[in-house]
Each structure stands twice: as structure tokens, then as C-alpha cells.
Design an enzyme around this catalytic site. Structure first.
Site, mmCIF file in Angstrom:
data_model
loop_
_atom_site.group_PDB
_atom_site.id
_atom_site.type_symbol
_atom_site.label_atom_id
_atom_site.label_comp_id
_atom_site.label_asym_id
_atom_site.label_seq_id
_atom_site.Cartn_x
_atom_site.Cartn_y
_atom_site.Cartn_z
ATOM 1 N N CYS A 100 -2.486 -1.129 -8.163
ATOM 2 C CA CYS A 100 -2.572 0.333 -8.152
ATOM 3 C C CYS A 100 -3.769 0.813 -8.987
ATOM 4 O O CYS A 100 -3.895 0.456 -10.152
ATOM 5 C CB CYS A 100 -1.268 0.935 -8.686
ATOM 6 S SG CYS A 100 -1.317 2.731 -8.633
ATOM 7 N N ASN A 199 -4.287 -8.324 3.470
ATOM 8 C CA ASN A 199 -4.086 -6.876 3.614
ATOM 9 C C ASN A 199 -5.405 -6.116 3.490
ATOM 10 O O ASN A 199 -6.255 -6.471 2.689
ATOM 11 C CB ASN A 199 -3.098 -6.417 2.513
ATOM 12 C CG ASN A 199 -3.016 -4.911 2.354
ATOM 13 O OD1 ASN A 199 -3.371 -4.381 1.302
ATOM 14 N ND2 ASN A 199 -2.582 -4.220 3.377
ATOM 15 N N GLY A 223 -0.630 -1.279 6.061
ATOM 16 C CA GLY A 223 -0.200 -0.045 5.413
ATOM 17 C C GLY A 223 -0.540 1.165 6.255
ATOM 18 O O GLY A 223 0.216 1.581 7.143
HETATM 19 C C1 FMN Z 1 -1.108 6.631 -0.115
HETATM 20 C C2 FMN Z 1 -1.107 5.193 -0.564
HETATM 21 C C3 FMN Z 1 -0.098 4.748 -1.388
HETATM 22 C C4 FMN Z 1 -0.082 3.400 -1.834
HETATM 23 N N1 FMN Z 1 0.949 2.968 -2.620
HETATM 24 C C5 FMN Z 1 0.997 1.666 -3.002
HETATM 25 C C6 FMN Z 1 2.089 1.165 -3.771
HETATM 26 O O1 FMN Z 1 3.043 1.879 -4.109
HETATM 27 N N2 FMN Z 1 2.065 -0.161 -4.121
HETATM 28 C C7 FMN Z 1 1.026 -0.998 -3.757
HETATM 29 O O2 FMN Z 1 1.042 -2.190 -4.091
HETATM 30 N N3 FMN Z 1 -0.009 -0.540 -3.018
HETATM 31 C C8 FMN Z 1 -0.024 0.752 -2.628
HETATM 32 N N4 FMN Z 1 -1.054 1.180 -1.831
HETATM 33 C C9 FMN Z 1 -2.019 0.201 -1.295
HETATM 34 C C10 FMN Z 1 -1.538 -0.328 0.074
HETATM 35 O O3 FMN Z 1 -0.343 -1.052 -0.042
HETATM 36 C C11 FMN Z 1 -2.602 -1.220 0.737
HETATM 37 O O4 FMN Z 1 -2.874 -2.295 -0.105
HETATM 38 C C12 FMN Z 1 -3.902 -0.493 1.038
HETATM 39 O O5 FMN Z 1 -3.644 0.787 1.583
HETATM 40 C C13 FMN Z 1 -4.788 -1.294 2.005
HETATM 41 O O6 FMN Z 1 -4.082 -1.626 3.170
HETATM 42 P P1 FMN Z 1 -4.161 -0.757 4.543
HETATM 43 O O7 FMN Z 1 -5.623 -0.612 4.881
HETATM 44 O O8 FMN Z 1 -3.384 -1.522 5.548
HETATM 45 O O9 FMN Z 1 -3.567 0.590 4.228
HETATM 46 C C14 FMN Z 1 -1.107 2.519 -1.432
HETATM 47 C C15 FMN Z 1 -2.134 2.990 -0.590
HETATM 48 C C16 FMN Z 1 -2.136 4.299 -0.158
HETATM 49 C C17 FMN Z 1 -3.254 4.763 0.746
#
Ligand code: FMN
Length: 316
Positions: A100, A199, A223
Site C-alpha cells: 500500500c 499482478n 484488480g
Molecule cells: C482503489 C484501489 C484500492 C487498492 N486497495 C488495495 C488493498 O487494500 N490491498 C492491496 O494489497 N492492494 C490494494 N490495491 C492494489 C491492487 O490490489 C493491485 O495490486 C493494483 O491495482 C494493480 O493491479 P491491477 O492493475 O489488476 O488493478 C488497490 C488498488 C486500487 C486501485
């Protein structure tokens, strides 16, 4: 058989604070997501047995395996949080948030700041492994804080006894928009024996295949690509096309109803961000968004959403 079959390219829904709540996880499970993870939950809040936090742990009956993600930095608090989860049934694993980037979390030495102190990261994962009675211990990491150190990060997680790792292919400095470094994920994967979920920016079936090839990882984690498109898991597994409008309509109504069940009338406003994504590409989407932003009454919102997404016959 183990709960996660790492030989079958498992697909996980990434934790997204504010999005991947119980209603949304329920919907993605219907489309074949293999693993779901809770939103990030504060270890301190759990250690103090906060009622609101326990509500965030609830899961849909469809969710097995279900992983709860904790954020924290204090080993004693982490142990207490883990012990509090030992009494909860239906949780199959505990994941440590090591990615985070939000200043409020980083300033408490949690989230991505753990990447600056790998021995401490190792202690925290080790603490979860030692005290948890769940099947899985895992960590979700980035490639580093500013500098890319993917192999060291992955090794630290493995040394602590984790059962798998999820790697978001950016550093903390890379935020959410720097190019994802899949080669760096591959080097982390090569450095360890435990399974890895890759990811970052997987948005469709072709992208998923590409990431699997580039990283060599056992699993894929998605995500933002699932927000507004919860069917992405089915598309990846079955190489299926865009869903029919009638199915999209049914899914949106089911999602809305699940929001009301979980949040009662507050679900109407919490659902708006999902509606903004679901309505992308529809004619009159901006009028729809403006209007739905002003509706508070659940029955009125339901009728308006239903009318907007009901497929129109060619003559209507
Ligand atoms: C709005 C938002 C909230 C997120 N909350 C978390 C979280 O609570 N815990 C975490 O490990 N990553 C969190 N992430 C990161 C995502 O899990 C992920 O690693 C990141 O968005 C990249 O993957 P994606 O391109 O498939 O979204 C968050 C990302 C976004 C955009």
C-alpha cells in the site's frame, strides 16, 4: 486436494480497498474467480476487536478459499490480530499487505514501507505463520519501495514461511500507472520455490496469457480489470467473448441487490462507483451518472438502474 490448485493457473481477485467488498466478491465468484481476498484490514483495529472491522471480514458463502488481508507494522498487534481471526471460521488464509502506497499507511511503517526493511517484513510474515490456524500465510508485495529489488523481497517472504506471494509489478514510487515490469516479476518468481501470483494491468484474456508467459508465474491476480467487468475471470478461463447485454443487466441487478443486503440503504451511494464503470460505453452514460448520483431511495435507484441497463429491442 489443496484449496488453491497452483497447477491450474488459479485466478485471484486482487484486494481493492473500497471495491472488493462482500457483494463484489460474491459477483466475481459467480464468474469463476478461484481466490478472493478481503479489502485491507487494519491489524490494530482487529487487535482491539473493532465491531466495524469484523463486519469487513464477512464473506459470501461462495467464497472458498477466502483470504483476509492485514495491514500493520507492530509485531505484537499483528499477533493479537491473528489470534482474533483464529476464532473465525471460513477464513482460509491471512495475507500481509506490503504494497500500500498511501501516506497514512506508509507513515505508520506499514504497507509498502515494509519493503524498506525486509528483516521486519520477514518478522511480520513469520508472526502470521506462527500464530495463525489457517491453511495459508501469504504476502502481497511490490517490486520495491523506490529501487527494484524483486528477488530480495520474494526471498524474504519465502524465508518467513509464506505459502505463496502475490507480486504487483511496480515499485511504491511507480504508483498505479508506471509501466508494469513483468520481467522483474519473473526474476522474483525464479528466486523462490513457493507459488507466485503475478499482478498488474491484466485487463483481458489476451493480456492474461501474455502476463502468464512473460512471468512464468503459477497464478494471476486481477484488480481494476474486474471492476465493471466481473466476467473477466470467465473470459480468461474460457476465452469467451463480451457477455450479452441481458447477462450484464442481470449481473448489475444482482450486484445492486447484494449491496442493499450488505449495507442496507447506504448501499445505494456506495454502489455509484461501480455504476460509473458498468455504464462506460453506454449511450447517455453521463446523464445516467448525473441522475444516479442524486438518487438516495433504494426502490427509486433500483427502478432507474433496471430501466437503464435493460437491453433495448431494435424497435424500442
Ligand atoms: C482503489 C484501489 C484500492 C487498492 N486497495 C488495495 C488493498 O487494500 N490491498 C492491496 O494489497 N492492494 C490494494 N490495491 C492494489 C491492487 O490490489 C493491485 O495490486 C493494483 O491495482 C494493480 O493491479 P491491477 O492493475 O489488476 O488493478 C488497490 C488498488 C486500487 C486501485
Amino acid at each position: 486436494m489443496s484449496l488453491i490448485d497452483f497447477s491450474a493457473c488459479p485466478l485471484a481477485l486482487a484486494p481493492l480497498a473500497g471495491f472488493t467488498d462482500l457483494p463484489f466478491r460474491h459477483v466475481v465468484k459467480r464468474f469463476g474467480a478461484d481466490v478472493t481476498v478481503s479489502e485491507m484490514i487494519s491489524a490494530n483495529a482487529l487487535a482491539y476487536r473493532s465491531k466495524k472491522t469484523f463486519k469487513m471480514l464477512e464473506k459470501s458463502p461462495l467464497e472458498t478459499p477466502y483470504i483476509v488481508q492485514l495491514a500493520g507494522s507492530d509485531v505484537r498487534m499483528m499477533e493479537e490480530a491473528v489470534r482474533s481471526l483464529n476464532d473465525s471460521e471460513g477464513i482460509d488464509g491471512i495475507d500481509l499487505n506490503c504494497g500500500c502506497p498511501v501516506p497514512k499507511v506508509v507513515s505508520q511503517s506499514a504497507g509498502s514501507s515494509l519493503l524498506l526493511d525486509l528483516p521486519h517484513l520477514e518478522r511480520l510474515v513469520g508472526c502470521i505463520k506462527k500464530h495463525s490456524n489457517k491453511t495459508y500465510t501469504s504476502a502481497k508485495v511490490r517490486l520495491g519501495f523506490s529501487e527494484k529489488i524483486p528477488a530480495q523481497v520474494a526471498k524474504a517472504v519465502e524465508n518467513a514461511g509464506a505459502d505463496f506471494i502475490s507480486i504487483h509489478g511496480r515499485t511504491r514510487s511507480g504508483g498505479y500507472h508506471a509501466p508494469v515490469d513483468y520481467a522483474a516479476i519473473a526474476s522474483a518468481k525464479e528466486a523462490v520455490r513457493i507459488p507466485v501470483f503475478a499482478n498488474g494491468d491484466i485487463k483481458d484474456a489476451q493480456g492474461a496469457l501474455h502476463v502468464k508467459e512473460l512471468t512464468g508465474c503459477e497464478g494471476l491476480m486481477i484488480g481494476r480489470g474486474a471492476v465493471g467487468s466481473p466476467w473477466i475471470f470467465h473470459q480468461i478461463k474460457h476465452h469467451s467473448l463480451e457477455p450479452e447485454p441481458a447477462l450484464v443487466h442481470a449481473v448489475i441487478m444482482e450486484h445492486f441487490d447484494a449491496m442493499l443486503t450488505f449495507y442496507q440503504e447506504k448501499g445505494v451511494s456506495i454502489f455509484r462507483k461501480h455504476l460509473h464503470t458498468y455504464s462506460k460505453g453506454y449511450p447517455e452514460a453521463s446523464t445516467f451518472r448525473d441522475t444516479i448520483n442524486r438518487i438516495e431511495d433504494p426502490a427509486e435507484a433500483r427502478a432507474y438502474i433496471d430501466a437503464f441497463f435493460t437491453p433495448k429491442s431494435p424497435t424500442s
